[in-house]
Design a protein around this motif. Structure first.
Motif, PDB file in Angstrom:
ATOM      1  N   LYS A 186      12.549   0.562  10.173  1.00 36.87           N
ATOM      2  CA  LYS A 186      11.834  -0.051   9.053  1.00 36.87           C
ATOM      3  C   LYS A 186      12.789  -0.244   7.884  1.00 36.87           C
ATOM      4  O   LYS A 186      13.915   0.228   7.904  1.00 36.87           O
TER       5      LYS A 186
ATOM      6  N   ALA B  63       6.087   3.084   1.649  1.00 37.18           N
ATOM      7  CA  ALA B  63       5.194   2.411   2.594  1.00 37.18           C
ATOM      8  C   ALA B  63       3.751   2.827   2.343  1.00 37.18           C
ATOM      9  O   ALA B  63       2.841   1.990   2.352  1.00 37.18           O
ATOM     10  N   ALA B  64       3.522   4.121   2.085  1.00 33.93           N
ATOM     11  CA  ALA B  64       2.166   4.607   1.825  1.00 33.93           C
ATOM     12  C   ALA B  64       1.627   4.019   0.527  1.00 33.93           C
ATOM     13  O   ALA B  64       0.463   3.610   0.453  1.00 33.93           O
TER      14      ALA B  64
ATOM     15  N   ARG C  69       2.537   1.198  -0.970  1.00 30.72           N
ATOM     16  CA  ARG C  69       2.276  -0.235  -0.791  1.00 30.72           C
ATOM     17  C   ARG C  69       1.031  -0.462   0.051  1.00 30.72           C
ATOM     18  O   ARG C  69       0.237  -1.363  -0.224  1.00 30.72           O
ATOM     19  N   SER C  70       0.837   0.359   1.058  1.00 32.07           N
ATOM     20  CA  SER C  70      -0.342   0.227   1.907  1.00 32.07           C
ATOM     21  C   SER C  70      -1.612   0.463   1.100  1.00 32.07           C
ATOM     22  O   SER C  70      -2.594  -0.275   1.244  1.00 32.07           O
TER      23      SER C  70
ATOM     24  N   TYR D  59      -7.124  -5.974  -1.041  1.00 32.14           N
ATOM     25  CA  TYR D  59      -7.985  -6.576  -0.027  1.00 32.14           C
ATOM     26  C   TYR D  59      -9.452  -6.286  -0.335  1.00 32.14           C
ATOM     27  O   TYR D  59     -10.304  -7.172  -0.241  1.00 32.14           O
TER      28      TYR D  59
ATOM     29  N   ASP E 253      -2.180  -2.537  -1.081  1.00 32.67           N
ATOM     30  CA  ASP E 253      -2.668  -3.665  -0.286  1.00 32.67           C
ATOM     31  C   ASP E 253      -4.146  -3.492   0.080  1.00 32.67           C
ATOM     32  O   ASP E 253      -4.911  -4.447   0.049  1.00 32.67           O
ATOM     33  N   ARG E 254      -4.543  -2.253   0.436  1.00 34.23           N
ATOM     34  CA  ARG E 254      -5.946  -1.999   0.770  1.00 34.23           C
ATOM     35  C   ARG E 254      -6.841  -2.241  -0.433  1.00 34.23           C
ATOM     36  O   ARG E 254      -7.917  -2.834  -0.314  1.00 34.23           O
TER      37      ARG E 254
END
Length: 70
Positions: free
Chosen positions: A35, A42-43, A45-46, A53, A49-50
Motif C-alpha cells: 500500500k 488509512a483508518a 481516510r476511511s 458518503y 470517506d464513510r
C-alpha cells in the motif's frame, strides 16, 4: 513557482517518499506492505470517506422525498 512547475515538484516529491517506503499522506510512518499509506492514515481516510458518503446519502434521500411531495 508557477502551477506546472509546482505540480512537477510535488509529483517528484511524492515519488521520492514512496521510494523510501513512507506513507504518502503523513510522510512519517512506514507504509503498509503493498500500500502507499500507513494504517493510521488509512483508518482516518476511511472514516472521513464513510462520513462523506453518509452525508451524501442523507442529502439524496431528502431530495428524493422532496420530489415525491411535489
Amino acid at each position: 513557482m508557477n502551477g506546472d512547475a509546482l505540480k512537477v515538484y510535488q509529483h517528484e516529491y511524492y515519488l521520492a517518499v514512496r521510494a523510501k517506503g513512507l506513507c504518502a499522506y503523513c510522510r512519517k510512518a512506514p507504509a503498509r506492505t503493498g500500500k502507499t499509506v500507513c494504517f493510521p492514515c488509512a483508518a482516518k481516510r476511511s472514516a472521513e470517506d464513510r462520513a462523506k458518503y453518509a452525508a451524501t446519502k442523507k442529502e439524496l434521500a431528502r431530495a428524493r422525498e422532496a420530489r415525491k411531495r411535489a
